[in-house]
Design a protein around this motif. Sequence first.
Motif, PDB file in Angstrom:
ATOM      1  N   MET A 197       0.879  -1.081   0.038  1.00  0.00           N
ATOM      2  CA  MET A 197      -0.078   0.135  -0.017  1.00  0.00           C
ATOM      3  C   MET A 197       0.970   1.299   0.026  1.00  0.00           C
ATOM      4  SD  MET A 197      -3.245   0.802   2.409  1.00  0.00           S
ATOM      5  CE  MET A 197      -2.898  -0.764   3.127  1.00  0.00           C
ATOM      6  N   LYS A 198       0.730   2.180  -0.971  1.00  0.00           N
ATOM      7  CA  LYS A 198       1.306   3.356  -1.036  1.00  0.00           C
ATOM      8  C   LYS A 198       0.617   4.678  -0.774  1.00  0.00           C
ATOM      9  CE  LYS A 198       5.145   1.452  -3.982  1.00  0.00           C
ATOM     10  NZ  LYS A 198       5.706   1.337  -5.262  1.00  0.00           N
ATOM     11  N   LEU A 199       1.234   5.657  -0.582  1.00  0.00           N
ATOM     12  CA  LEU A 199       0.650   6.989  -0.100  1.00  0.00           C
ATOM     13  C   LEU A 199       0.819   7.941  -1.199  1.00  0.00           C
ATOM     14  CD1 LEU A 199      -0.913   8.917   1.642  1.00  0.00           C
ATOM     15  CD2 LEU A 199       1.115   9.330   2.776  1.00  0.00           C
ATOM     16  N   GLN A 200      -0.198   8.573  -1.942  1.00  0.00           N
ATOM     17  CA  GLN A 200       0.024   9.396  -2.904  1.00  0.00           C
ATOM     18  C   GLN A 200      -0.663  10.916  -2.641  1.00  0.00           C
ATOM     19  OE1 GLN A 200      -1.327   8.208  -7.136  1.00  0.00           O
ATOM     20  NE2 GLN A 200      -2.375  10.256  -7.391  1.00  0.00           N
ATOM     21  N   LEU A 201       0.259  11.868  -2.835  1.00  0.00           N
ATOM     22  CA  LEU A 201       0.188  13.184  -2.592  1.00  0.00           C
ATOM     23  C   LEU A 201      -0.413  13.945  -3.561  1.00  0.00           C
ATOM     24  CD1 LEU A 201       0.006  15.823  -0.778  1.00  0.00           C
ATOM     25  CD2 LEU A 201       2.280  16.165  -1.571  1.00  0.00           C
ATOM     26  N   ALA A 202      -1.947  14.368  -3.877  1.00  0.00           N
ATOM     27  CA  ALA A 202      -2.411  15.050  -4.680  1.00  0.00           C
ATOM     28  C   ALA A 202      -2.232  16.512  -4.483  1.00  0.00           C
ATOM     29  CB  ALA A 202      -4.021  14.449  -4.884  1.00  0.00           C
ATOM     30  N   LEU A 203      -1.512  16.845  -5.677  1.00  0.00           N
ATOM     31  CA  LEU A 203      -1.559  18.429  -5.556  1.00  0.00           C
ATOM     32  C   LEU A 203      -2.463  19.240  -6.705  1.00  0.00           C
ATOM     33  CD1 LEU A 203       2.491  18.772  -5.836  1.00  0.00           C
ATOM     34  CD2 LEU A 203       1.137  19.342  -3.865  1.00  0.00           C
ATOM     35  N   ASP A 204      -3.326  19.995  -6.297  1.00  0.00           N
ATOM     36  CA  ASP A 204      -4.492  20.544  -7.213  1.00  0.00           C
ATOM     37  C   ASP A 204      -4.443  21.933  -7.275  1.00  0.00           C
ATOM     38  OD1 ASP A 204      -5.907  18.201  -8.150  1.00  0.00           O
ATOM     39  OD2 ASP A 204      -6.621  17.724  -6.555  1.00  0.00           O
ATOM     40  N   LEU A 205      -4.489  22.700  -6.306  1.00  0.00           N
ATOM     41  CA  LEU A 205      -4.598  24.281  -6.457  1.00  0.00           C
ATOM     42  C   LEU A 205      -3.262  24.950  -6.010  1.00  0.00           C
ATOM     43  CD1 LEU A 205      -8.195  24.014  -4.506  1.00  0.00           C
ATOM     44  CD2 LEU A 205      -7.495  23.969  -6.892  1.00  0.00           C
ATOM     45  N   VAL A 206      -2.406  24.295  -6.815  1.00  0.00           N
ATOM     46  CA  VAL A 206      -0.994  25.108  -6.594  1.00  0.00           C
ATOM     47  C   VAL A 206      -0.411  25.557  -7.795  1.00  0.00           C
ATOM     48  CG1 VAL A 206      -0.514  24.319  -4.323  1.00  0.00           C
ATOM     49  CG2 VAL A 206       0.015  22.879  -6.417  1.00  0.00           C
ATOM     50  N   ASN A 207       0.695  26.448  -7.786  1.00  0.00           N
ATOM     51  CA  ASN A 207       1.598  26.454  -9.070  1.00  0.00           C
ATOM     52  C   ASN A 207       2.680  25.810  -8.924  1.00  0.00           C
ATOM     53  OD1 ASN A 207       3.195  28.107  -7.287  1.00  0.00           O
ATOM     54  ND2 ASN A 207       1.943  30.116  -7.815  1.00  0.00           N
ATOM     55  N   ILE A 208       3.715  25.924  -9.825  1.00  0.00           N
ATOM     56  CA  ILE A 208       4.828  24.973  -9.824  1.00  0.00           C
ATOM     57  C   ILE A 208       5.388  25.606  -8.672  1.00  0.00           C
ATOM     58  CG2 ILE A 208       7.108  24.429 -10.757  1.00  0.00           C
ATOM     59  CD1 ILE A 208       5.657  24.624 -13.541  1.00  0.00           C
ATOM     60  N   PRO A 209       5.879  26.470  -8.291  1.00  0.00           N
ATOM     61  CA  PRO A 209       6.893  26.796  -7.144  1.00  0.00           C
ATOM     62  C   PRO A 209       6.057  26.419  -5.884  1.00  0.00           C
ATOM     63  CG  PRO A 209       6.821  28.901  -8.499  1.00  0.00           C
ATOM     64  CD  PRO A 209       5.794  27.839  -8.999  1.00  0.00           C
ATOM     65  N   GLU A 210       4.938  26.626  -5.702  1.00  0.00           N
ATOM     66  CA  GLU A 210       4.082  25.966  -4.429  1.00  0.00           C
ATOM     67  C   GLU A 210       4.376  24.383  -4.213  1.00  0.00           C
ATOM     68  OE1 GLU A 210       0.720  29.681  -4.033  1.00  0.00           O
ATOM     69  OE2 GLU A 210       0.314  27.873  -5.316  1.00  0.00           O
ATOM     70  N   ALA A 211       4.175  23.952  -5.438  1.00  0.00           N
ATOM     71  CA  ALA A 211       4.254  22.571  -5.577  1.00  0.00           C
ATOM     72  C   ALA A 211       5.507  22.105  -5.091  1.00  0.00           C
ATOM     73  CB  ALA A 211       3.811  21.859  -7.126  1.00  0.00           C
ATOM     74  N   LEU A 212       6.659  22.437  -5.791  1.00  0.00           N
ATOM     75  CA  LEU A 212       7.834  22.306  -5.169  1.00  0.00           C
ATOM     76  C   LEU A 212       8.018  22.338  -3.790  1.00  0.00           C
ATOM     77  CD1 LEU A 212       9.791  23.763  -8.003  1.00  0.00           C
ATOM     78  CD2 LEU A 212       9.886  21.249  -7.849  1.00  0.00           C
ATOM     79  N   GLU A 213       7.418  23.311  -3.261  1.00  0.00           N
ATOM     80  CA  GLU A 213       7.867  23.536  -1.974  1.00  0.00           C
ATOM     81  C   GLU A 213       7.091  22.467  -0.793  1.00  0.00           C
ATOM     82  OE1 GLU A 213       6.376  27.433   0.718  1.00  0.00           O
ATOM     83  OE2 GLU A 213       7.602  28.072  -1.061  1.00  0.00           O
ATOM     84  N   VAL A 214       5.704  22.374  -1.365  1.00  0.00           N
ATOM     85  CA  VAL A 214       5.010  21.383  -0.573  1.00  0.00           C
ATOM     86  C   VAL A 214       5.813  19.874  -0.780  1.00  0.00           C
ATOM     87  CG1 VAL A 214       2.964  20.054  -0.554  1.00  0.00           C
ATOM     88  CG2 VAL A 214       3.001  22.462  -0.919  1.00  0.00           C
ATOM     89  N   VAL A 215       6.149  19.453  -1.844  1.00  0.00           N
ATOM     90  CA  VAL A 215       6.769  18.170  -2.026  1.00  0.00           C
ATOM     91  C   VAL A 215       7.909  18.120  -1.213  1.00  0.00           C
ATOM     92  CG1 VAL A 215       7.700  16.691  -3.478  1.00  0.00           C
ATOM     93  CG2 VAL A 215       5.792  17.874  -4.371  1.00  0.00           C
ATOM     94  N   LYS A 216       8.822  19.071  -1.371  1.00  0.00           N
ATOM     95  CA  LYS A 216      10.176  19.243  -0.266  1.00  0.00           C
ATOM     96  C   LYS A 216       9.767  18.785   0.945  1.00  0.00           C
ATOM     97  CE  LYS A 216      14.191  22.193   0.191  1.00  0.00           C
ATOM     98  NZ  LYS A 216      14.703  23.465   0.178  1.00  0.00           N
ATOM     99  N   GLU A 217       8.690  19.456   1.562  1.00  0.00           N
ATOM    100  CA  GLU A 217       8.329  19.380   2.812  1.00  0.00           C
ATOM    101  C   GLU A 217       7.887  17.794   3.395  1.00  0.00           C
ATOM    102  OE1 GLU A 217       5.186  21.144   6.328  1.00  0.00           O
ATOM    103  OE2 GLU A 217       5.433  22.315   4.251  1.00  0.00           O
TER     104      GLU A 217
END
Length: 213
Positions: free
Chosen positions: A1-21
């Motif tokens: 079982m794996k965990l997938q993070l769905a990024l929907d309401l973000v732009n590229i810089p915000e996406a990079l920041e969230v994934v880094k965290e």
Amino acid sequence: MKLQLALDLVNIPEALEVVKEVQEHIDVVEIGTPVVINEGLRAVQEIKNAFPNLTVLADLKIMDAGGYEVMKASEAGADIVTVLGATDDSTIKGAVEEAKKHGSKILVDMINVKDLAKRAYEVDALGVDYICVHTGYDLQAAGESPFEQLRIIKSVVKNAKTAVAGGIKLNTLPEVVESQPDLVIVGGGITGQEDKKAVAAKMQELIKQKTLA
């Protein structure tokens, strides 16, 4: 079982920041449809370049031209591409054939499919990699949840892995993992939290406990 993070309401810089965290606590990062609409497939490319060890999913929700769209997403670095279960078999077949050429995988999203058991059985025979039950934002608002749908799909699917998405949060995750999907997709349950890393870590722990049990 794996965990997938769905990024929907973000732009590229915000996406990079969230994934880094949260990167050490997730397995798959999904570039959601709104991100692809706003930023194009460049979003897939930038996330894959920044986090090469993570599996990247492009949520294109393909309804036509399956082969071409899978080709473009795969070239951008997508490991998994989504196709809608409501489309016709030829679109899904084209997507599967193209994915094989690139070493990518196909996830069929069953959002708005009326006869889940029948369509899941048909889609499973087309050689897709994942079949996903998905309660969309609008139905979540009306109080629907994907758990019963997951049970229906698991009863008929023999080849593909199963995935579940739709309003999953830390307090509903135990019920999700009991159903044992292969992929648990979480969006706002992580991205909407103040301490995203801590929530992702707890979710990962719950999933691991069930996987090892």
